[in-house]
Each structure stands twice: as C-alpha cells, then as structure tokens.
Write an enzyme that holds these catalytic residues in place. Structure first.
Site, PDB file in Angstrom:
ATOM      1  N   GLU A   1     -15.493 -33.943   3.737  1.00  0.00           N
ATOM      2  CA  GLU A   1     -15.163 -35.328   3.425  1.00  0.00           C
ATOM      3  C   GLU A   1     -16.426 -36.155   3.652  1.00  0.00           C
ATOM      4  OE1 GLU A   1     -12.213 -39.006   4.760  1.00  0.00           O
ATOM      5  OE2 GLU A   1     -13.190 -37.756   6.239  1.00  0.00           O
TER       6      GLU A   1
ATOM      7  N   ASP B   1     -13.365 -33.203   8.317  1.00  0.00           N
ATOM      8  CA  ASP B   1     -13.106 -34.631   8.438  1.00  0.00           C
ATOM      9  C   ASP B   1     -14.397 -35.393   8.728  1.00  0.00           C
ATOM     10  OD1 ASP B   1     -10.930 -36.680   8.723  1.00  0.00           O
ATOM     11  OD2 ASP B   1     -11.817 -36.909  10.712  1.00  0.00           O
TER      12      ASP B   1
HETATM   13  C1  GLC Z   1     -10.810 -39.254   7.859  1.00  0.00           C
HETATM   14  C2  GLC Z   1      -9.338 -39.008   7.616  1.00  0.00           C
HETATM   15  C3  GLC Z   1      -8.571 -40.214   8.042  1.00  0.00           C
HETATM   16  C4  GLC Z   1      -8.805 -40.430   9.513  1.00  0.00           C
HETATM   17  C5  GLC Z   1     -10.304 -40.535   9.819  1.00  0.00           C
HETATM   18  C6  GLC Z   1     -10.573 -40.403  11.277  1.00  0.00           C
HETATM   19  O1  GLC Z   1     -11.326 -40.263   7.071  1.00  0.00           O
HETATM   20  O2  GLC Z   1      -9.140 -38.664   6.272  1.00  0.00           O
HETATM   21  O3  GLC Z   1      -7.206 -40.110   7.773  1.00  0.00           O
HETATM   22  O4  GLC Z   1      -8.173 -41.603   9.935  1.00  0.00           O
HETATM   23  O5  GLC Z   1     -11.024 -39.510   9.210  1.00  0.00           O
HETATM   24  O6  GLC Z   1     -10.338 -39.091  11.695  1.00  0.00           O
END
Ligand code: GLC
Length: 500
Positions: free
Chosen positions: A254, A194
C-alpha cells in the site's frame, strides 16, 4: 511465469468484520467467510486478501495489532483461519494476509513493556520516544505525538493507540521477519503491506515547514532505506517453493504518493512484487484524467518485474457507486477495471454495486478519522457496512442475530447477493461475466474515439462513454459484455462495452 499467478489475478478484499457472520454476534468471522466460499468461487476470484483479523482492541478496525501471530477471538481461532485456507485451496483460491509494519496497538506487549521500562531502556528503543515532540501531524488529525506519564512522548503517524515501531532498531525487522514466516509457513500466498511507504523515519525527526499530512516524500514517507528493506522481504517470499500451490509467494504494497513519480523507486528490480495503483482510484469520472493515469501507470511498470494492480475501491475510500456519481458509472468503471492488463483488486460489495452509506448516526461511527477530527471528517465507516446477503430488511442474512456492528440501511433488499443472483442484468452477474471473460496478456493500445471516450484495444475493444451524449461504436462483430443497455451502434453515456 505460470506460478506468478498474481500478474493477472483478480483478488477479492475481505474486510472481515463486515463480510459474513457465522456465530450470530453481528460481527463477521472466519466461520461466516467459510460459508461464503462457494460465492467467491462462483465470482471467479483467484485470491482473497483479508484485512487484519489479529488480536486487537479494534480502535482502528484491527489495524491496531496487539498480536501479529494470532486470530482475534471475535473472528475465531487460528484453526479457523487454517480451515479457511485449506477450503479456499480446494477452490484454487489463495489467501493474502495484511501485515501492519509501521505501527502496532498500544496494547501490544512490546509497547506495554516500553511504558513500564521507562526512558533510556532498550524496550523504549522499539518505538520512537523523545523528550520533546516535533511538529508532525497524525494522518488521522491532531499531533502525531502523545505524552506518557513519565513525561516522554511517542510518535504515532495514525491514532494515539497506534505507536510507530522504530525500524532503525534491528530488533524490529527481526520481529517482522518472524511474523512473515509465521503466515507464509501456514500456506498464505502473500501479504498486503499496510502503509508500505512509511516504516523508516528521518532519525533527526526534524520539524517540517508544512506539517499537513501528504503522501509526498517527507521525513516519514518514502525514505531511501525502504529499497533495501523490501529486497530483504522479497528474498523471504522467494525462499518458499514456487512450483506447488499457492505458487510463488507475493506481496502487494500500500504505497501512496501524491504523484506517480513518488512510486518510481518501488519498481526497481527485486522489490515487493506488486505496488497498488491508487491513481486510478483517485481519478474522477473523466476520460482525460483516467487516460493520463493509466498511461503513466503502464509506463512505471513497463520493463520492471514489479506490477501495479488496478483498484477502484477499498475499505478506506468512498464506494465507487457514490464516488463516481451513480451505479451506472460504477458498472462501467468495473468493465474498465477488469479490461486493463494485469491484476485487479475488488473490494467486497463492489460486485453488488453497493453505495456509500452517508447517513450513519454519529453514535454508530467507529472510525478514528471521525473521532479525532471531532466529526469534521466523516471517515470510512460508510464503506464498511456489513454486506447484504439475502432478505428484504436488515440484517439481510449477514448474521443469524439481529444486530450488526454498524447498522445497515433500509432499502438494500434489491442489492443483496441472493436478489442479484437471479437477475441476469445485476451488477453481481456483470462482475461474474467480466471476471470470466477478462482478456489475458499484457497487450494494450489506446483507441481514439473522442475526448470523452475511454477506448482501448486488448484483443477485444473496451469502450467507456464518460460524456453526456451517445457515441458511435466502431464496427464490431459481437458485444461480449455491456454495463447497460446498448442499442445497435450507439453507446449511451455512463456505459461501457467490450466488443469483438
Ligand atoms: C492503511 C489502512 C487503513 C488504516 C491505516 C493505518 O492505510 O488501509 O485502513 O487505518 O493504514 O493502519
């Protein structure tokens, strides 16, 4: 290379609250997911990635983690997770878990201890406490700092319930190494990381000229410390045996950037094996824009051992059927997605062609993006509606109870998995066929069939008409798959075909 299954895999994202409910409380869980494994096997996916299911107050849908090594009782227990992993393995489906390393929940014992211990304590050093805030803004809106009763402030790039860990403190990487091993030891095939481009912050915490959140390199994103950090995580992944199921362990980061070049550092050898390609998802329904992002992405991963899986949706963005303007376009986009070389991620419900739900009542909304912006930003609840499995009215087979945690709209009867099973032209059957027939290998060459046409050669030919009038198809022997009706050699607008 066989054991590097992720290079050409189709991975299905499960947002556990909204996938399937096994205990009738209106919230998805592992028992429900287990029941739906045959559905996933039939769809033909190689792996599933679970969004967070850890113990959490659920102020950001579980991305506020209170215990990284336990299952929240809403979803079951660790034994239910293990049972899912074992049953999935019997279908040769691998499991990826979501690691949230930038922040935890303010309910995490380490943050509670930091509050208790007070300024100057080693407990506070686990987080980023200061006597004064700077001008950084939360990605969810408002200041990125919240004051605690003794006067200090703590940094949170997201919600105030999500304090950022202090990655400069060696105790933090040490804690996460244990978390990684905990899940890898349980047999998970990999991790989704994440906000992977955050973690390290400029230690001086400088005010910035433009505090508006963006995905550019900044004192909080894309710091140079990340390269070495991810090499160390790669070493952990590679320390697991690769010659037995689930194969070489992987991770997908991500990483958001404003421009492709911001992602270049993550393609250096020895890093995280996969970097999500969000530029494809961000591109409009426009052949030129998509050509540019596909070319750029292929160039980034060319010659690197890091791959950039393709994705057109997830739990954070408007569903493709709404974003592209129609379900016809979303179906055509699916044939583009699944024809591109390498790996693709499919977010639950995409295979049903679900639209975004735009008219949720305010009182039902839970996304902190909605709450922190005072409703100015609708937030992400509309792509997180519990899946419709069967029947003609809510709860559409999602639960044996009557309520679902977010209300489902009327009119989803024809979109349920069971209604689509029996319709050969349904979006579900289009996905099943495309996943079964998608071309292997990395070969890729553009074909030029006009400005509004996206066309490429991959052993077979993929043609997507993004214009407003029909286009003539190149000579072919057979239509392998089509996203909509095609008569002879004319491809209608908003339609894609695979030709041989
Ligand atoms: C990432 C996740 C999202 C979340 C954020 C904070 O972007 O995909 O859903 O709100 O991180 O953890």
């Amino acid at each position: 290379m066989m054991n590097e299954w992720w290079r050409e895999a189709v991975v299905y994202q499960i947002y556990p609250r909204s996938f399937a409910d096994g205990n009738g409380d209106g919230l998805g869980d592992f028992a429900g997911a287990l029941d739906r494994l045959p559905y996933l096997a039939e769809l033909g996916v190689d792996a599933v990635w679970f969004s967070p299911f850890y113990r959490s107050p659920f102020l950001d849908g579980g991305y506020d983690v209170a215990d990284y090594c336990d299952v929240d009782p809403r979803f079951g227990a660790l034994a239910d997770f293990d049972a899912f992993v074992a049953a999935a393995a019997a279908h040769e489906i691998r499991v990826l878990v979501d690691i949230v390393p930038n922040h935890c929940s303010s309910a995490h014992p380490a943050f509670q201890a930091a509050l208790e211990a007070g300024p100057g304590s080693p407990e506070r050093e686990m987080f980023i406490f200061r006597d004064q805030p700077n001008n950084w803004q939360s990605i969810f809106g408002g200041s990125a700092w919240t004051q605690v009763p003794d006067g200090q402030w703590y940094l949170h790039l997201f919600d105030s319930s999500q304090p950022d860990w202090n990655w400069a403190n060696p105790a933090v990487p040490a804690l996460f190494e244990k978390v990684l091993r905990f899940w890898l030891d349980r047999g998970v095939a990999g991790l989704r990381i994440d906000v992977a481009h955050a973690l390290y912050k400029d230690p001086l915490l400088p005010d910035v000229a433009d505090p508006k959140p963006s995905d550019r390199p900044s004192p909080w994103f894309h710091r140079s410390e990340l390269a070495e950090h991810y090499r160390s995580w790669r070493a952990i992944l590679d320390s697991y045996p690769a010659d037995v199921f689930p194969g070489r362990r992987t991770a997908v980061g991500e990483f958001w950037g404003d421009e492709l070049v911001h992602l270049a550092p993550y393609f250096a050898p020895g890093g995280i094996p996969q970097t999500f390609n969000f530029f494809l998802m961000a591109a409009a329904w426009d052949a030129a824009a998509l050509r540019e992002t596909i070319t750029g992405s292929l160039a980034l991963s060319a010659g690197s051992d890091v791959v950039a899986p393709w994705v057109i949706g997830n739990h954070d963005v408007t569903r493709p059927a709404t974003r592209y303007g129609s379900v016809e376009r979303a179906r055509a986009a699916a044939l583009m997605l699944l024809a591109l070389p390498g790996s693709a991620y499919v977010y639950q419900g995409e295979e049903l062609g679900l639209p975004e739900v735009l008219d949720l009542p305010d009182a039902a909304r839970e996304d902190p993006v909605f709450l922190r912006s005072g409703g100015a930003r609708l937030g992400r609840d509309g792509c997180r509606i519990p899946l419709p499995w069967s029947g003609t009215a809510a709860p559409y087979g999602f639960t044996t109870g009557t309520e679902t945690w977010l209300p489902q709209p009327d009119g989803w009867g024809p979109l349920t998995a069971s209604a689509q099973e029996s319709d050969p032209d349904s979006t579900l059957n289009l996905y099943r066929s495309a996943i079964r027939l998608r071309p292997p290998g990395q070969d890729f060459a553009w074909l030029s069939l006009g400005d509004d046409v996206l066309a490429f050669e991959r052993g077979f030919t993929c043609v997507v008409n993004m214009g407003t009038s029909a286009v003539r198809l190149p000579p072919y022997d057979e239509i392998v798959l089509a996203s909509g009706p095609v008569e002879s050699d004319l491809l209608p607008p908003d339609t894609a075909v695979w030709l041989r």
